[in-house]
Scaffold this motif. Structure first.
Motif: not given
Ligand SMILES: [Zn+2]
Lengths: 352, 355
Positions: A252-264
């Motif tokens: 894997t490569e290419g850092e991706v920043e995610l928000s703290g929002l999501g779905t159960i």
């Protein structure tokens, strides 16, 4: 900064094993201050006894009592003892052929330097202060003190269970004067029950390293960021990042920043208490698919009654106060409902 | 029997690996080397098998995460042994013999530096009467070395000669982590460590991984002009009880050798993590005086746990591919003091006329 994060880890477990009739006999002997070996079909006397004859494959039945003195047949110096060994100072491991046995057994010899041990040296058992039916009931061997060399051969034991009746255990020791009085009384007082099991604690120490990608993830958490990585081949986004994409084996490569929002995507209500549990049940443990990720994180859901949690519920990360942060996913205290409408099933059905 | 050859080999050896015990990031480039050597993609691999140890990794199911390195979607034909690469290769060889697959890629990995290796390996022993004393690997090897010295079968000089030759040969091996011979006299002048062993008598603690590629018949000929055909494979095991074995011998190695044709072997890569063990193996295999032992430097130059044995097979195969030798034998050991032994005969000629 080193490439990876690491931390000490101890893995410990008490192994509980049943002993069976042959090793049980040997360990019962140790508890009672008696060394029990067995004769093979080839006439060898082996201590500890073999459970099955190496030639006939019959279960061992011909038990033999041997002497608590013997001869060193090989030895090796231990300059840097490791945890769990009989001594935490330098000592020798040795193969010792007990008088009456034809094959040596492994144990420690308590001498201060390699100059004090040699092949052919006479040694005697030093019993542990408390004996429980374990190989460590023999604390070690030590140089034999003022004893004639060449005590003679094996002594036949009577059949299992008859030893007490005919005094078979006692006679050879009295004849040679090898058993101190206190050990004989220990023997008599504990011969009621045979040893049928042993508990062996195993504890291993490691320096546990995270992978470079996991290290990136934990360093991010320490800064309040959730970092993922993308597979350059199939475009899937992994959180925590993995060293290689399990779909196609590509790093894997290419850092991706995610928000703290999501779905159960799925969840379970924990109703059962267990050892080490940090939260009183009932509580909800759920897979949270963060927006933009292709794999769900397992985390705690709070801020909503357990029976109202549902698939598709929109949640967000609730971080602990900054001063409590560390290199840990526990920096996110839990996920809580955002109050937004549920996500469409289509948006997460491929990630169940 | 089907004709099966070793057609690919890659390895890494290092004193310590800055990464997790799953070793995924170390495996990815090793597997890439195997694809490059064979011209295959992962879809050409019919069977995968790995070797590793949970005790070494300090975690359960340590092989599961490692399969990330091979890509497991859609599902693949995969297995695992808690043993050396050489035994994983043996399983793959059997799988190919069944006719179910024609190709296999086997790999193994281990991070010895994560714990105290010589202590961790005490868990390979009889758990009732030995493991509770935590007899470490070096001590057990020392008992074996002394038994041979006392019996007049070898001496400290013979052991130093093995170490000297290994370290000298290792200078030509880019993967070796310990190399550079000085002289036998120099080695003998060094202090005792675990009497009767000096440090150079013991393989260095080594992290690493390795992979071997197997192929049957024409699939092997497609990959290599001179495939290293497996013409013999045998393994035996001796008692785990040190007291019931004559430690100067390795009957399981002799038994394995007795079932193989070792005539004409030019190179023997012997997995001997302690110098005297090479002397034991040389005798048990009945090798002629002109057989070159461990031209790679052997395990004394680097011994990654759970791939050190398979590397011996790979080193031998490489010498056949290159045309340097026509026939060789690779050996792998496991357990205490040469308890378990596997032999793999590799030959440029598969022994069949017009095959
Ligand atoms: Zn991918």
């Amino acid at each position: 900064m080193s490439r990876t994060l690491s931390a000490p880890v101890t893995v410990a477990f008490d192994y509980t094993r049943s002993t069976g009739p042959v090793l049980g006999r040997f360990l019962t002997g140790l508890r009672d201050g008696v060394l029990v070996g067995a004769r093979t079909s080839q006439g060898e006397v082996v201590v500890p006894p073999l459970e099955y004859d190496p030639v006939t494959h019959e279960q061992t039945a011909d038990f033999v009592e041997v002497e608590p003195v013997g001869t060193v047949t090989s030895w090796s110096w231990v300059p840097e003892p490791v945890a769990g060994q009989p001594f935490d100072r330098p000592f020798a491991f040795a193969l010792v052929t007990l008088d009456g046995a034809t094959r040596p057994m492994l144990h420690a010899v308590d001498v201060a330097s390699p100059a004090e041990i040699r092949t052919g040296m006479r040694v005697q058992v030093r019993w542990a202060e408390e004996r429980v039916g374990h190989i460590t009931d023999i604390a070690c061997f030590e140089p034999e003190a003022g004893r004639d060399e060449g005590a003679d051969g094996a002594t036949e034991l009577s059949r299992p269970g008859e030893a007490d009746a005919d005094g078979g255990f006692e006679a050879p020791f009295e004849a040679r004067g090898l058993a101190p009085q206190d050990e004989r009384s220990a023997r008599t007082s504990t011969t009621e029950g045979d040893v049928t099991g042993v508990v062996t604690p195993v504890s291993l120490d490691y320096v546990y390293a995270a992978s470079p990608e996991e290290s990136t993830f934990y360093r991010g958490l320490d800064e309040g960021r959730i970092l993922a990585q993308r597979c350059p081949t199939c475009d899937k986004v992994y959180v925590p990042p993995r060293s290689a994409c399990p779909t196609d084996g590509t790093p894997t490569e290419g850092e991706v920043e995610l928000s703290g929002l999501g779905t159960i995507t799925t969840f379970c209500i924990v109703n059962v208490p267990f050892l080490g549990q940090k939260i009183a049940p009932p509580y909800v443990s759920a897979y949270v698919l963060l927006d933009g990720a292709d794999i769900a994180l397992l985390h705690l859901i709070l801020g909503v009654p357990a029976d109202e949690v549902r698939m598709g519920m929109r949640v967000e990360a609730v971080w602990k106060p900054r001063e409590e942060w560390a290199y840990s996913l526990e920096n996110i205290d839990h996920f809580a409902p955002t109050g937004d409408p549920d996500a469409d099933y289509d948006t997460y059905q491929r990630h169940l | 029997m089907r004709d099966v050859a070793v057609v690919g080999f890659a390895q890494r050896q290092m004193p310590d690996f800055d990464g997790s015990p799953t070793c995924v990031e170390m495996l990815v480039p090793i597997l890439a080397e195997c694809y490059e050597q064979t011209g295959w993609t992962r879809r050409d691999v019919g069977f995968w098998c790995s070797g590793s140890s949970d005790y070494l990794a300090g975690r359960s199911f340590s092989f599961v995460q490692a399969v990330d390195a091979i890509g497991v979607t859609p599902p693949i034909n995969e297995s695992h042994v808690e043993m050396d690469l050489a035994w994983a290769m043996y399983e793959a060889w059997i799988k190919i013999q069944t006719g179910e697959v024609n190709t296999a890629l086997v790999y193994a990995f281990g991070k010895s530096s994560a714990g105290v290796l010589r202590r961790t390996l005490a868990l390979q022993l009889d758990p009732y009467t030995m493991t509770p004393l935590w007899p470490d690997t070096v001590s057990l090897a020392g008992l074996q070395a002394r038994a041979g010295i006392d019996a007049g079968l070898w001496d400290e000089r013979a052991m130093a000669e093995v170490a000297h030759r290994s370290l000298t040969d290792a200078e030509k091996n880019d993967h070796a982590i310990r190399k550079g011979g000085s002289s036998v006299a120099d080695l003998l002048a060094r202090p005792m460590y675990a009497d009767p062993l000096r440090k150079h008598d013991c393989a260095p603690v080594t992290d690493g991984a390795a992979a071997l590629v197997l192929a049957a018949g024409d699939r092997a000929r497609d990959v290599r002009d001179r495939p290293a055909w497996i013409t013999g494979l045998s393994h035996f095991v001796d008692s785990p009880g040190l007291g019931t074995r004559d430690l100067t011998r390795a009957p399981s190695a002799a038994n394995a050798a007795a079932r193989l044709d070792l005539d004409g072997v030019e190179v023997a890569e012997l997995h001997a993590p302690f110098s005297h063990q090479e002397l034991v193996l040389r005798r048990e295999l009945g090798l002629a005086d002109d057989v070159r032992i461990n031209p790679s430097g052997g395990a004394l130059a680097g011994n990654p746990m759970f791939s050190g044995g398979g590397i011996r097979i790979g080193e031998t195969a490489q010498r056949i591919w290159s045309g340097e030798i026509g026939k060789g034998v690779g050996h792998a050991t496991s357990g205490a003091a040469l308890q378990q032994n596997l032999l793999c005969v590799l030959d440029a000629d598969n022994g069949r006329v017009g095959a």
